[in-house]
Design a protein around this motif. Structure first.
Motif, PDB file in Angstrom:
ATOM      1  N   ALA A  56     -12.909   6.241  -1.985  1.00 38.23           N
ATOM      2  CA  ALA A  56     -11.930   6.910  -1.134  1.00 38.23           C
ATOM      3  C   ALA A  56     -12.290   8.377  -0.946  1.00 38.23           C
ATOM      4  N   CYS A  74     -12.139  10.607   8.981  1.00 42.81           N
ATOM      5  CA  CYS A  74     -12.214   9.210   9.414  1.00 42.81           C
ATOM      6  C   CYS A  74     -13.362   8.976  10.384  1.00 42.81           C
ATOM      7  N   GLN A 106     -14.554   3.514   7.806  1.00 37.37           N
ATOM      8  CA  GLN A 106     -14.078   2.537   6.831  1.00 37.37           C
ATOM      9  C   GLN A 106     -13.610   3.133   5.501  1.00 37.37           C
ATOM     10  N   ALA A 107     -13.904   4.380   5.214  1.00 38.63           N
ATOM     11  CA  ALA A 107     -13.473   4.960   3.943  1.00 38.63           C
ATOM     12  C   ALA A 107     -11.958   5.154   3.947  1.00 38.63           C
ATOM     13  N   PRO A 108     -11.250   4.677   2.927  1.00 34.43           N
ATOM     14  CA  PRO A 108      -9.822   4.975   2.834  1.00 34.43           C
ATOM     15  C   PRO A 108      -9.610   6.452   2.535  1.00 34.43           C
ATOM     16  N   VAL A 109      -8.517   7.007   3.017  1.00 33.26           N
ATOM     17  CA  VAL A 109      -8.243   8.435   2.862  1.00 33.26           C
ATOM     18  C   VAL A 109      -6.883   8.624   2.204  1.00 33.26           C
ATOM     19  N   GLU A 137      -6.066   3.016  13.969  1.00 29.66           N
ATOM     20  CA  GLU A 137      -7.086   3.079  12.927  1.00 29.66           C
ATOM     21  C   GLU A 137      -6.609   3.918  11.745  1.00 29.66           C
ATOM     22  N   LEU A 138      -6.000   5.067  12.048  1.00 28.60           N
ATOM     23  CA  LEU A 138      -5.515   5.921  10.972  1.00 28.60           C
ATOM     24  C   LEU A 138      -4.426   5.220  10.166  1.00 28.60           C
ATOM     25  N   GLU A 163      -4.218   2.221   9.322  1.00 24.63           N
ATOM     26  CA  GLU A 163      -4.812   1.279   8.378  1.00 24.63           C
ATOM     27  C   GLU A 163      -5.544   1.977   7.239  1.00 24.63           C
ATOM     28  N   ARG A 164      -6.002   3.186   7.465  1.00 24.88           N
ATOM     29  CA  ARG A 164      -6.906   3.817   6.489  1.00 24.88           C
ATOM     30  C   ARG A 164      -6.301   4.980   5.733  1.00 24.88           C
ATOM     31  N   VAL A 165      -5.272   5.613   6.261  1.00 21.97           N
ATOM     32  CA  VAL A 165      -4.769   6.870   5.683  1.00 21.97           C
ATOM     33  C   VAL A 165      -3.446   6.636   4.961  1.00 21.97           C
ATOM     34  N   THR A 166      -3.389   7.079   3.715  1.00 19.39           N
ATOM     35  CA  THR A 166      -2.162   7.068   2.932  1.00 19.39           C
ATOM     36  C   THR A 166      -1.710   8.502   2.736  1.00 19.39           C
TER      37      THR A 166
END
Length: 236
Positions: A26, A42, A47-50, A72-73, A75-78
């Motif tokens: 991450a 991103c 594909q890297a989680p953030v 896209e964000l 799915e990937r950004v917390t």
């Protein structure tokens, strides 16, 4: 009001992240603010989680809106409420982004940050930060830092600072809204900022078994922190 700054930071940060040798893990964005850096991360590391860490509720509201409007964000950004001291990091972090926030940390919290990076960075991972003047406690005269026109309204931001300790200053930020030159609203905020020259930061980083070096355009003040044995060829 920080949009103009990101015109230069965006390509520079993207270049640094494109050279990260860690292939998985991450990315932690400390002090993610309104999320301008999240988009850069991103794009640079697909594909890297953030993990976007932001203590300010107002900033998180804008950050969440930015993330929510992009599929896209989402799915990937917390987005995590908290700061670099209170939030846990996963093991094997690919990169840490800490832009425009190191001065918020007193020396003991900076050292804790370097130690955490040494523990959690994946092999080939790095931490990217920026350093900017002043590097010693001095008076900073009031200056307009930004002016933005949206519709019929003009938004201004002014900054000044005064020394308030052996290694700190207090910034005063003033914000105003005007219409045809007439003030409609205004507010101000003060916050402490710990100053440190690059040499002092490098010494702190070395205590944690890491090395700090400049990258890119010197005027941007970008620095990379990584393990000594993994030190990459400086960017730019």
């Amino acid at each position: 009001m920080i949009a103009e700054v990101w015109k230069c930071l965006t390509p520079a940060l993207a270049d640094v992240l494109s050279r990260v040798r860690a292939e998985a893990g991450a990315v932690v964005d400390l002090g993610a603010g309104s999320g301008r850096g999240v988009r850069v991360i991103c794009d640079a590391l697909p594909q890297a989680p953030v993990l976007a860490v932001e203590p300010s509720a107002a900033m998180r509201a804008v950050l969440l809106a930015r993330v929510h409007e992009d599929g896209e964000l989402r799915e990937r950004v917390t987005v995590i409420p908290g700061d670099c001291v209170s939030v846990d990091w996963p093991d094997g972090v690919r990169a840490v982004v800490a832009l425009n926030m190191i001065g918020h940390l007193p020396p003991e919290q900076r050292r804790a940050l370097w130690a955490r990076a040494a523990r959690h960075l994946a092999p080939g991972g790095l931490l990217v930060l920026n350093v900017s003047p002043p590097f010693v406690p001095v008076e900073v005269e009031r200056v307009r830092m930004a002016r933005v026109i949206i519709g019929e309204l003009e938004y201004e931001g002014w900054a000044s600072a005064r020394p308030t300790g052996a290694d700190e200053i207090t910034w005063r930020m003033e914000y105003g809204v005007l219409r045809q030159g007439r003030p409609l609203a205004g507010t101000s905020v003060e916050y402490r900022w710990w100053v440190a020259a690059e040499e002092a930061l490098a010494a702190e980083v070395a205590e944690a078994g890491l090395v700090l070096h400049r990258v890119g355009d010197p005027e941007l003040g970008l620095c990379v922190v990584e393990r000594v044995e993994e030190m990459s060829t400086p960017v730019g």
